[in-house]
Design a protein around this motif. Structure first.
Motif, PDB file in Angstrom:
ATOM      1  N   VAL A 169       0.789   9.299 -11.611  1.00  0.00           N
ATOM      2  CA  VAL A 169      -0.664   9.371 -11.772  1.00  0.00           C
ATOM      3  C   VAL A 169      -1.191  10.592 -11.021  1.00  0.00           C
ATOM      4  CG1 VAL A 169      -2.851   8.251 -11.182  1.00  0.00           C
ATOM      5  CG2 VAL A 169      -0.956   6.897 -12.093  1.00  0.00           C
ATOM      6  N   LEU A 170      -2.062  11.344 -11.677  1.00  0.00           N
ATOM      7  CA  LEU A 170      -2.657  12.513 -11.031  1.00  0.00           C
ATOM      8  C   LEU A 170      -3.772  12.081 -10.082  1.00  0.00           C
ATOM      9  CD1 LEU A 170      -3.073  15.347 -13.697  1.00  0.00           C
ATOM     10  CD2 LEU A 170      -1.527  15.280 -11.752  1.00  0.00           C
ATOM     11  N   HIS A 171      -3.760  12.656  -8.901  1.00  0.00           N
ATOM     12  CA  HIS A 171      -4.842  12.397  -7.955  1.00  0.00           C
ATOM     13  C   HIS A 171      -6.154  12.931  -8.551  1.00  0.00           C
ATOM     14  CE1 HIS A 171      -7.292  12.530  -4.344  1.00  0.00           C
ATOM     15  NE2 HIS A 171      -6.380  11.797  -3.713  1.00  0.00           N
ATOM     16  N   PRO A 172      -7.256  12.212  -8.424  1.00  0.00           N
ATOM     17  CA  PRO A 172      -8.540  12.653  -8.997  1.00  0.00           C
ATOM     18  C   PRO A 172      -8.967  14.045  -8.527  1.00  0.00           C
ATOM     19  CG  PRO A 172      -8.689  10.368  -8.278  1.00  0.00           C
ATOM     20  CD  PRO A 172      -7.366  10.871  -7.802  1.00  0.00           C
ATOM     21  N   HIS A 173      -8.524  14.438  -7.324  1.00  0.00           N
ATOM     22  CA  HIS A 173      -8.918  15.754  -6.814  1.00  0.00           C
ATOM     23  C   HIS A 173      -8.403  16.875  -7.710  1.00  0.00           C
ATOM     24  CE1 HIS A 173      -9.322  18.590  -3.094  1.00  0.00           C
ATOM     25  NE2 HIS A 173     -10.316  18.700  -3.931  1.00  0.00           N
ATOM     26  N   LEU A 174      -7.202  16.694  -8.286  1.00  0.00           N
ATOM     27  CA  LEU A 174      -6.647  17.703  -9.189  1.00  0.00           C
ATOM     28  C   LEU A 174      -7.514  17.831 -10.441  1.00  0.00           C
ATOM     29  CD1 LEU A 174      -2.828  16.904  -8.899  1.00  0.00           C
ATOM     30  CD2 LEU A 174      -3.963  19.014  -8.186  1.00  0.00           C
ATOM     31  N   ALA A 179       2.578   9.325   3.377  1.00  0.00           N
ATOM     32  CA  ALA A 179       2.726   7.970   2.843  1.00  0.00           C
ATOM     33  C   ALA A 179       3.064   6.979   3.952  1.00  0.00           C
ATOM     34  CB  ALA A 179       3.794   7.949   1.756  1.00  0.00           C
ATOM     35  N   ARG A 180       3.961   7.373   4.861  1.00  0.00           N
ATOM     36  CA  ARG A 180       4.341   6.473   5.957  1.00  0.00           C
ATOM     37  C   ARG A 180       3.173   6.277   6.919  1.00  0.00           C
ATOM     38  NH1 ARG A 180      10.071   9.617   6.758  1.00  0.00           N
ATOM     39  NH2 ARG A 180      11.061   8.818   4.862  1.00  0.00           N
ATOM     40  N   SER A 181       2.430   7.341   7.172  1.00  0.00           N
ATOM     41  CA  SER A 181       1.289   7.234   8.087  1.00  0.00           C
ATOM     42  C   SER A 181       0.240   6.271   7.552  1.00  0.00           C
ATOM     43  CB  SER A 181       0.656   8.612   8.301  1.00  0.00           C
ATOM     44  OG  SER A 181       1.585   9.508   8.878  1.00  0.00           O
ATOM     45  N   LEU A 182       0.124   6.189   6.222  1.00  0.00           N
ATOM     46  CA  LEU A 182      -0.861   5.299   5.605  1.00  0.00           C
ATOM     47  C   LEU A 182      -0.297   3.911   5.337  1.00  0.00           C
ATOM     48  CD1 LEU A 182      -2.393   7.800   3.013  1.00  0.00           C
ATOM     49  CD2 LEU A 182      -3.418   7.026   5.157  1.00  0.00           C
ATOM     50  N   GLY A 183       0.979   3.705   5.681  1.00  0.00           N
ATOM     51  CA  GLY A 183       1.593   2.397   5.487  1.00  0.00           C
ATOM     52  C   GLY A 183       1.862   2.061   4.039  1.00  0.00           C
ATOM     53  N   ARG A 184       2.126   3.072   3.217  1.00  0.00           N
ATOM     54  CA  ARG A 184       2.372   2.812   1.804  1.00  0.00           C
ATOM     55  C   ARG A 184       3.738   2.147   1.591  1.00  0.00           C
ATOM     56  NH1 ARG A 184      -2.454   3.724   1.725  1.00  0.00           N
ATOM     57  NH2 ARG A 184      -3.480   5.221   0.336  1.00  0.00           N
ATOM     58  N   ARG A 185       3.844   1.375   0.528  1.00  0.00           N
ATOM     59  CA  ARG A 185       5.114   0.722   0.200  1.00  0.00           C
ATOM     60  C   ARG A 185       6.147   1.779  -0.169  1.00  0.00           C
ATOM     61  NH1 ARG A 185       4.815  -4.668  -3.340  1.00  0.00           N
ATOM     62  NH2 ARG A 185       6.818  -3.731  -3.895  1.00  0.00           N
ATOM     63  N   GLU A 186       7.343   1.603   0.358  1.00  0.00           N
ATOM     64  CA  GLU A 186       8.402   2.596   0.130  1.00  0.00           C
ATOM     65  C   GLU A 186       8.787   2.694  -1.337  1.00  0.00           C
ATOM     66  OE1 GLU A 186      12.972   3.656   1.634  1.00  0.00           O
ATOM     67  OE2 GLU A 186      12.006   1.772   2.225  1.00  0.00           O
ATOM     68  N   GLU A 194      -5.660   5.663  -3.705  1.00  0.00           N
ATOM     69  CA  GLU A 194      -7.084   5.344  -3.545  1.00  0.00           C
ATOM     70  C   GLU A 194      -7.733   6.047  -2.358  1.00  0.00           C
ATOM     71  OE1 GLU A 194      -7.554   1.151  -3.517  1.00  0.00           O
ATOM     72  OE2 GLU A 194      -7.781   0.985  -5.693  1.00  0.00           O
ATOM     73  N   ASP A 195      -7.103   5.972  -1.206  1.00  0.00           N
ATOM     74  CA  ASP A 195      -7.688   6.618  -0.028  1.00  0.00           C
ATOM     75  C   ASP A 195      -6.766   7.698   0.520  1.00  0.00           C
ATOM     76  OD1 ASP A 195      -5.733   4.881   0.756  1.00  0.00           O
ATOM     77  OD2 ASP A 195      -6.796   4.113   2.517  1.00  0.00           O
ATOM     78  N   TRP A 196      -6.042   8.343  -0.405  1.00  0.00           N
ATOM     79  CA  TRP A 196      -5.150   9.447  -0.002  1.00  0.00           C
ATOM     80  C   TRP A 196      -6.017  10.575   0.578  1.00  0.00           C
ATOM     81  CZ3 TRP A 196       0.039   9.140   0.095  1.00  0.00           C
ATOM     82  CH2 TRP A 196       0.762  10.311   0.319  1.00  0.00           C
ATOM     83  N   PRO A 197      -5.710  11.085   1.771  1.00  0.00           N
ATOM     84  CA  PRO A 197      -6.607  12.033   2.458  1.00  0.00           C
ATOM     85  C   PRO A 197      -6.790  13.344   1.707  1.00  0.00           C
ATOM     86  CG  PRO A 197      -4.470  11.927   3.552  1.00  0.00           C
ATOM     87  CD  PRO A 197      -4.474  10.821   2.544  1.00  0.00           C
ATOM     88  N   ARG A 198      -8.048  13.787   1.696  1.00  0.00           N
ATOM     89  CA  ARG A 198      -8.372  15.082   1.108  1.00  0.00           C
ATOM     90  C   ARG A 198      -9.031  15.992   2.146  1.00  0.00           C
ATOM     91  NH1 ARG A 198     -11.239  14.365  -4.625  1.00  0.00           N
ATOM     92  NH2 ARG A 198     -13.056  14.499  -3.289  1.00  0.00           N
TER      93      ARG A 198
END
Length: 524
Positions: free
Chosen positions: A401-406, A473-480, A511-515
């Motif tokens: 999925v493309l990040h909305p920022h792109l 991804a690890r800093s945000l606690g995303r599932r591996e 959803e809340d990936w840092p920009r």
């Protein structure tokens, strides 16, 4: 009326005729020295004559042929095509080599390239034989033979077995010309009724399996098994270098001592332990092991050869720092070509760093993207990274999925403005060789662009985005498992084989990936 011959003009100031032809822009980077035009002055001064003499016309014909050969070679380089070294082509190369050896200045240049003595024929032969036995001169010889082929307009695959045979034949010709007594040309002799038998030790055994032939035979099966083209290239390169080192091409004669000596030779050259272990010895072990399994050979000389693991000094993070990421993405977003360049080249520098930053994908996976690989599904834009477009390390496609920022930055607008096909590769022919060549060119362009911004050699110019993506991804606690589905890494454990990571899971992932460290729409 002047005498009209295309690209033939008379220079009033010089009083001479010249042949001048502009090199097409697309071919310039595939010609040595990146010349923009081909120019040859023809004959001596001829006053103000407007009619070329017969000698000028003859010289012009030679210039036309030379230019056509140069352009033909450039086109083949652009398309990634190779000429077949058939009997006629080999005869032409050998004839050109003999002509060079007959002309003192060219012969001296050739011998100098091979690194042999120039002042004494006997010493030159001795030097050449010594280097031939050690394999040291063969790489230089390959380059010289390739140069001969290029002068004839032939684009050759230097990894092919036919090229190896041509190189060996050229070496025999060099020795024959330098020392005709020691290396006589074969002549027909009458057969005696009772010829004395040669001692068994003098009988040369016919080679059943060549070293350089191993990767060719192996690849016929490995290609169908889905192994990558980069693995093929590495194996061909290793066997070529190994054959040159040991000085013969008989796979059955190779011993474990030969492999150890080659390992030590590579160490002495300054090659890293990682490359020696993971590429050099690994390639030999796989190829000889495969040959044993196919009953082509009786033993695997690389089996059991060990290479120590090197302790690498880690002096910084493998991923880009916040400052490096912002500097690179800012430069990428604001990139404007300084002169003329193709839309694909501009797009590589404008969009590839951004795509890697937001997907963690490998650079090769990104630069091979096609317009048809981008689609909208469920209100979200999705890119498909697929081996159908070029090559994927795992040989398995994945949707990201493309990040909305792109989308906000205009990537989808760019995609919609382009025709179907590859977005970042300029291909004149849709062949596997052309795509492979285009991929390598595009990856090099990304690397060169990054190095104008990020000069720290301790960080990889493209792979650093993957490290940074994983760290985030690890800093945000995303599932591996979701992270791995996006980046193309394997997930360990039996559970990895069950279920799939849906696009909905990826949407939630971003959803809340840092920009905050990247350009915002307000900065555009």
């Amino acid at each position: 009326m002047g005498y009209l011959v295309r690209n033939l003009t008379f220079d009033q100031s010089a009083g001479r005729w010249k042949y001048r032809r502009v090199i097409p822009v697309a071919l310039r980077q595939h010609i040595d020295r990146n010349i923009t035009e081909f120019v040859r002055w023809l004959g001596a001064k001829e006053g103000t004559s407007k009619t070329p003499s017969a000698s000028v016309l003859a010289a012009c014909a030679q210039a036309v042929a030379e230019c056509e050969a140069l352009l033909s070679l450039a086109r083949k380089r652009l398309l990634g095509e190779f000429d077949q070294l058939d009997t006629a082509a080999i005869r032409q190369v050998i004839k050109l080599l003999r002509n060079d050896l007959a002309e003192p200045s060219r012969r001296g240049a050739l011998l100098k390239t091979l690194g042999v003595a120039l002042h004494d024929t006997v010493e030159a032969v001795a030097d050449l034989r010594k280097q031939m036995n050690s394999g040291d001169s063969l790489e230089h010889l390959r380059a010289s033979v390739a140069a001969l082929c290029e002068r004839l307009g032939l684009m050759v695959d230097k990894d092919a077995e036919c090229f190896q045979r041509l190189a060996s034949r050229c070496l025999a010709v060099v020795l024959e010309v330098l020392d005709p007594v020691v290396e006589p040309r074969p002549v027909a002799v009458p057969i005696r009724a009772e010829s004395p038998k040669k001692p068994a030790a003098s009988v040369v055994r016919k080679v059943k399996q060549t070293i350089t032939g191993l990767p060719e035979a192996w690849w016929r099966e490995a290609e169908k098994a889905g192994l990558s083209g980069s693995t093929k290239e590495a194996y061909f390169r290793v066997t070529r270098q190994f054959r040159a080192f040991i000085g013969h091409d008989d796979a059955e004669r190779v011993t474990a001592a030969d492999v150890v000596a080659y390992k030590d030779h590579r160490l002495a050259q300054g090659t890293s332990l990682k490359t020696i272990k993971g590429t050099d010895i690994s390639a030999l072990r796989v190829l000889f092991g495969w040959a044993v399994s196919q009953q082509l050979l009786g033993h695997n000389p690389a089996d059991g050869i060990k290479v120590m693991n090197a302790k690498r000094k880690v002096e910084r993070s493998k991923g880009f720092t916040d400052e490096e990421a912002r500097a690179l993405l800012t430069a990428s977003f604001n990139y404007q070509p300084s002169g003329w360049e193709s839309p694909q080249v501009t797009a590589v520098r404008r969009w590839v760093p951004w795509l890697m930053a937001y997907t963690g994908a490998r650079v090769g996976e990104v630069v091979q993207l096609r317009k048809e690989d981008i689609r909208q599904e469920g209100g979200h834009w999705v890119i498909r990274l697929t081996p159908e477009a070029g090559t994927i390390k795992t040989s398995v496609f994945r949707d990201v999925v493309l990040h909305p920022h792109l989308v906000e930055l205009g990537f989808i607008t760019f995609v919609q403005s382009r025709p179907f096909g590859h977005l970042f590769l300029k291909l004149l022919q849709k062949t596997d060789k052309a795509v492979h060549g285009g991929l390598e060119t595009a990856k090099n362009r990304v690397r060169e662009f990054v190095r104008t911004i990020i000069t720290d050699e301790r960080v990889q110019p493209n792979h650093a985005w993957r490290h940074r993506f994983e760290t985030t991804a690890r800093s945000l606690g995303r599932r591996e498992d979701v992270t791995n589905a996006i980046t193309g890494h394997a997930t360990a454990g039996a559970a990895a084989g069950y279920g799939e990571v849906t696009l909905a899971a990826q949407v939630k992932f971003f959803e809340d990936w840092p920009r905050t460290l990247l350009l915002t729409c307000d900065e555009q």
